[in-house]
Motif scaffolding. Structure first.
Motif, PDB file in Angstrom:
ATOM      1  N   ASP A 231       0.819  -1.206   0.000  1.00  0.00           N
ATOM      2  CA  ASP A 231       0.000   0.000   0.000  1.00  0.00           C
ATOM      3  C   ASP A 231       0.861   1.268   0.000  1.00  0.00           C
ATOM      4  O   ASP A 231       0.430   2.314   0.490  1.00  0.00           O
ATOM      5  CB  ASP A 231      -0.942   0.010   1.203  1.00  0.00           C
ATOM      6  N   ALA A 232       2.093   1.166  -0.526  1.00  0.00           N
ATOM      7  CA  ALA A 232       2.992   2.320  -0.560  1.00  0.00           C
ATOM      8  C   ALA A 232       2.416   3.426  -1.452  1.00  0.00           C
ATOM      9  O   ALA A 232       1.747   3.157  -2.460  1.00  0.00           O
ATOM     10  CB  ALA A 232       4.368   1.903  -1.066  1.00  0.00           C
ATOM     11  N   ARG A 233       2.681   4.659  -1.075  1.00  0.00           N
ATOM     12  CA  ARG A 233       2.187   5.825  -1.816  1.00  0.00           C
ATOM     13  C   ARG A 233       3.259   6.251  -2.819  1.00  0.00           C
ATOM     14  O   ARG A 233       4.358   6.659  -2.437  1.00  0.00           O
ATOM     15  CB  ARG A 233       1.869   6.971  -0.858  1.00  0.00           C
ATOM     16  N   PHE A 234       2.938   6.142  -4.122  1.00  0.00           N
ATOM     17  CA  PHE A 234       3.832   6.528  -5.201  1.00  0.00           C
ATOM     18  C   PHE A 234       3.269   7.745  -5.919  1.00  0.00           C
ATOM     19  O   PHE A 234       2.051   7.875  -6.083  1.00  0.00           O
ATOM     20  CB  PHE A 234       4.030   5.377  -6.196  1.00  0.00           C
ATOM     21  N   PHE A 235       4.161   8.636  -6.377  1.00  0.00           N
ATOM     22  CA  PHE A 235       3.751   9.867  -7.039  1.00  0.00           C
ATOM     23  C   PHE A 235       4.603  10.090  -8.283  1.00  0.00           C
ATOM     24  O   PHE A 235       5.738   9.616  -8.390  1.00  0.00           O
ATOM     25  CB  PHE A 235       3.918  11.078  -6.103  1.00  0.00           C
ATOM     26  N   ASN A 236       4.040  10.838  -9.225  1.00  0.00           N
ATOM     27  CA  ASN A 236       4.795  11.302 -10.382  1.00  0.00           C
ATOM     28  C   ASN A 236       5.684  12.469  -9.969  1.00  0.00           C
ATOM     29  O   ASN A 236       5.464  13.109  -8.942  1.00  0.00           O
ATOM     30  CB  ASN A 236       3.835  11.747 -11.495  1.00  0.00           C
ATOM     31  N   PRO A 237       6.701  12.790 -10.771  1.00  0.00           N
ATOM     32  CA  PRO A 237       7.514  13.968 -10.466  1.00  0.00           C
ATOM     33  C   PRO A 237       6.669  15.235 -10.516  1.00  0.00           C
ATOM     34  O   PRO A 237       5.652  15.307 -11.218  1.00  0.00           O
ATOM     35  CB  PRO A 237       8.584  13.954 -11.566  1.00  0.00           C
ATOM     36  N   PRO A 238       7.035  16.263  -9.767  1.00  0.00           N
ATOM     37  CA  PRO A 238       6.237  17.505  -9.763  1.00  0.00           C
ATOM     38  C   PRO A 238       6.306  18.199 -11.117  1.00  0.00           C
ATOM     39  O   PRO A 238       7.339  18.172 -11.793  1.00  0.00           O
ATOM     40  CB  PRO A 238       6.895  18.343  -8.670  1.00  0.00           C
ATOM     41  N   PRO A 239       5.232  18.812 -11.558  1.00  0.00           N
ATOM     42  CA  PRO A 239       5.237  19.506 -12.850  1.00  0.00           C
ATOM     43  C   PRO A 239       6.104  20.766 -12.762  1.00  0.00           C
ATOM     44  O   PRO A 239       6.301  21.340 -11.688  1.00  0.00           O
ATOM     45  CB  PRO A 239       3.764  19.859 -13.069  1.00  0.00           C
ATOM     46  N   PRO A 240       6.640  21.227 -13.896  1.00  0.00           N
ATOM     47  CA  PRO A 240       7.453  22.456 -13.878  1.00  0.00           C
ATOM     48  C   PRO A 240       6.600  23.671 -13.540  1.00  0.00           C
ATOM     49  O   PRO A 240       5.405  23.728 -13.839  1.00  0.00           O
ATOM     50  CB  PRO A 240       8.011  22.530 -15.310  1.00  0.00           C
ATOM     51  N   THR A 268      -2.133  -3.557 -16.675  1.00  0.00           N
ATOM     52  CA  THR A 268      -0.718  -3.589 -16.309  1.00  0.00           C
ATOM     53  C   THR A 268       0.052  -4.470 -17.282  1.00  0.00           C
ATOM     54  O   THR A 268      -0.359  -5.601 -17.572  1.00  0.00           O
ATOM     55  CB  THR A 268      -0.552  -4.114 -14.877  1.00  0.00           C
ATOM     56  N   LYS A 269       1.166  -3.971 -17.782  1.00  0.00           N
ATOM     57  CA  LYS A 269       1.999  -4.703 -18.739  1.00  0.00           C
ATOM     58  C   LYS A 269       3.067  -5.472 -17.974  1.00  0.00           C
ATOM     59  O   LYS A 269       3.886  -4.898 -17.267  1.00  0.00           O
ATOM     60  CB  LYS A 269       2.647  -3.739 -19.733  1.00  0.00           C
ATOM     61  N   TRP A 270       3.041  -6.792 -18.148  1.00  0.00           N
ATOM     62  CA  TRP A 270       3.995  -7.656 -17.468  1.00  0.00           C
ATOM     63  C   TRP A 270       5.035  -8.159 -18.449  1.00  0.00           C
ATOM     64  O   TRP A 270       4.753  -8.349 -19.635  1.00  0.00           O
ATOM     65  CB  TRP A 270       3.286  -8.851 -16.829  1.00  0.00           C
ATOM     66  N   GLU A 271       6.228  -8.381 -17.933  1.00  0.00           N
ATOM     67  CA  GLU A 271       7.332  -8.902 -18.741  1.00  0.00           C
ATOM     68  C   GLU A 271       7.870 -10.166 -18.081  1.00  0.00           C
ATOM     69  O   GLU A 271       8.152 -10.179 -16.883  1.00  0.00           O
ATOM     70  CB  GLU A 271       8.449  -7.857 -18.859  1.00  0.00           C
ATOM     71  N   ARG A 272       7.986 -11.223 -18.859  1.00  0.00           N
ATOM     72  CA  ARG A 272       8.462 -12.499 -18.335  1.00  0.00           C
ATOM     73  C   ARG A 272       9.995 -12.503 -18.287  1.00  0.00           C
ATOM     74  O   ARG A 272      10.658 -12.183 -19.268  1.00  0.00           O
ATOM     75  CB  ARG A 272       7.955 -13.653 -19.213  1.00  0.00           C
ATOM     76  N   MET A 273      10.530 -12.849 -17.116  1.00  0.00           N
ATOM     77  CA  MET A 273      11.972 -12.906 -16.912  1.00  0.00           C
ATOM     78  C   MET A 273      12.321 -14.229 -16.263  1.00  0.00           C
ATOM     79  O   MET A 273      11.534 -14.800 -15.505  1.00  0.00           O
ATOM     80  CB  MET A 273      12.457 -11.744 -16.026  1.00  0.00           C
ATOM     81  N   SER A 274      13.516 -14.737 -16.577  1.00  0.00           N
ATOM     82  CA  SER A 274      14.037 -15.961 -15.967  1.00  0.00           C
ATOM     83  C   SER A 274      15.178 -15.581 -15.030  1.00  0.00           C
ATOM     84  O   SER A 274      16.153 -14.973 -15.459  1.00  0.00           O
ATOM     85  CB  SER A 274      14.534 -16.940 -17.038  1.00  0.00           C
ATOM     86  N   ILE A 275      15.045 -15.945 -13.756  1.00  0.00           N
ATOM     87  CA  ILE A 275      16.039 -15.593 -12.747  1.00  0.00           C
ATOM     88  C   ILE A 275      16.845 -16.841 -12.418  1.00  0.00           C
ATOM     89  O   ILE A 275      16.314 -17.810 -11.866  1.00  0.00           O
ATOM     90  CB  ILE A 275      15.364 -15.040 -11.484  1.00  0.00           C
ATOM     91  N   VAL A 291       7.280  -9.498 -14.296  1.00  0.00           N
ATOM     92  CA  VAL A 291       7.759  -8.258 -13.670  1.00  0.00           C
ATOM     93  C   VAL A 291       7.081  -7.081 -14.351  1.00  0.00           C
ATOM     94  O   VAL A 291       6.971  -7.030 -15.577  1.00  0.00           O
ATOM     95  CB  VAL A 291       9.293  -8.146 -13.792  1.00  0.00           C
ATOM     96  N   ALA A 292       6.631  -6.124 -13.538  1.00  0.00           N
ATOM     97  CA  ALA A 292       6.127  -4.844 -14.027  1.00  0.00           C
ATOM     98  C   ALA A 292       6.975  -3.743 -13.379  1.00  0.00           C
ATOM     99  O   ALA A 292       7.084  -3.683 -12.159  1.00  0.00           O
ATOM    100  CB  ALA A 292       4.657  -4.641 -13.672  1.00  0.00           C
ATOM    101  N   THR A 293       7.593  -2.914 -14.186  1.00  0.00           N
ATOM    102  CA  THR A 293       8.519  -1.904 -13.676  1.00  0.00           C
ATOM    103  C   THR A 293       7.950  -0.516 -13.911  1.00  0.00           C
ATOM    104  O   THR A 293       7.061  -0.301 -14.741  1.00  0.00           O
ATOM    105  CB  THR A 293       9.881  -2.015 -14.382  1.00  0.00           C
ATOM    106  N   GLY A 294       8.477   0.450 -13.179  1.00  0.00           N
ATOM    107  CA  GLY A 294       8.053   1.823 -13.312  1.00  0.00           C
ATOM    108  C   GLY A 294       8.937   2.727 -12.479  1.00  0.00           C
ATOM    109  O   GLY A 294       9.756   2.278 -11.681  1.00  0.00           O
ATOM    110  N   THR A 295       8.757   4.028 -12.634  1.00  0.00           N
ATOM    111  CA  THR A 295       9.526   5.040 -11.910  1.00  0.00           C
ATOM    112  C   THR A 295       8.556   5.945 -11.180  1.00  0.00           C
ATOM    113  O   THR A 295       7.546   6.354 -11.754  1.00  0.00           O
ATOM    114  CB  THR A 295      10.397   5.858 -12.858  1.00  0.00           C
TER     115      THR A 295
END
Length: 297
Positions: A231-240, A268-275, A291-295
């Motif tokens: 339940d972590a709170r994630f945000f986009n970067p602040p607008p200019p 959500t776009k998932w990507e299959r990876m082999s570890i 895996v689903a990644t993001g910033t």
């Protein structure tokens, strides 16, 4: 000199431990070699007496000096950790590759009345989500270097630095500022960064080290990898800022979805990876994951 320092096992240990000789005086160095050899050879609890019996040091009438070596001799454990880290990353980490360190804590069960820094902690081994078990003892913070030896099929964590994390009650009784577990981990990683100038560092920890304060302190030298809450709170970067805009600059932008919500969305776009090195259900040493990644902030 005592028989314990003249045994064959002690001579072999002295050649192995020669890089650490600069930490000690000559008498202390002989005592350190004898204790290290006995600690490797003894089969029972690694006490001073058990280590001396393993190297035939029980006949030495001056065995009390080995106790004084641990309680009163002047030598630095941090200096030994720095030497050990240098030997490990020289042997296992090629030049240019990042130094990956794992941070984890463990509880040593101690109940003695004269142990000042003990505290009450949650026993992670015997506790569960519905059952809480308390244990009294000392909390140690271990820093381990992640390596892949040529004979192993998975990565190993080789400990090189261990720090004592005093309880809040013990610090209050001794008039010291209490350092939490994440603060102690940040202090240790900054120390390692000074020991390895110019080398990229990566810190890996569990959810106890997913702290914004730790990430902010180590942002210049260390890449931190830790498990966050669902339940972590994630945000986009602040607008200019717009020309002529008044008021305080925004710290964060619009809020993103939580990891729990993102995991169940069909968009959500998932990507299959082999570890490799992760044991799968079929017994193989390779596991496929999505895996689903993001910033985000």
């Amino acid at each position: 000199m005592a028989r314990v320092a003249e045994s064959g096992s002690a001579r072999v240990m002295e050649s192995w431990l020669l890089p650490f000789a600069a930490m000690f005086t000559r008498p202390s160095w002989l005592n350190a070699v004898a204790l290290a050899a006995g600690a490797l050879l003894c089969l029972n609890r690694r006490t001073v007496c058990a280590a001396l019996r393993a190297v035939d040091g029980a006949a030495d009438k001056g065995f009390s000096r080995f106790h004084r070596f641990l309680s009163r001799a002047t030598w630095s454990g941090l200096a030994g950790a720095r030497i050990l880290l240098g030997l490990l990353h020289k042997a296992f980490v090629p030049d240019g590759e990042p130094i990956v360190g794992v941070v984890d804590d463990t509880i040593e069960r101690r109940r003695g009345a004269k142990i000042r820094d003990k505290g009450l902690y949650r026993d992670a081994v015997r506790s569960s989500r519905s059952f809480f078990v308390k244990v009294e003892g000392l909390r140690w913070l271990s820093f381990q270097l992640v390596v892949r030896p040529g004979f192993a099929r998975r990565s190993w964590g080789l400990p090189f630095l261990t720090l004592l994390c005093r309880s809040e009650r013990a610090d209050a009784e001794r008039g010291r500022r209490h350092q939490t577990l994440p603060e102690k981990a940040a202090w240790g990683m900054r120390l390692i960064a000074r020991w390895c100038p110019g080398r990229p560092l990566v810190m890996v920890g569990d959810g106890a080290y997913a702290s914004l304060d730790v990430f902010w302190r180590l942002r210049d030298r260390v890449v931190c990898v830790a498990r966050c809450r669902m339940d972590a709170r994630f945000f986009n970067p602040p607008p200019p800022r717009k020309p002529g805009q008044r008021g305080r600059p925004r710290v964060v932008g619009t809020r993103q979805l939580t990891p729990k919500t993102r995991a169940v969305r069909t968009a959500t776009k998932w990507e299959r990876m082999s570890i490799p090195g992760w044991r799968a259900k079929d017994g193989t040493m390779q596991r496929d994951v999505d895996v689903a990644t993001g910033t985000a902030l």
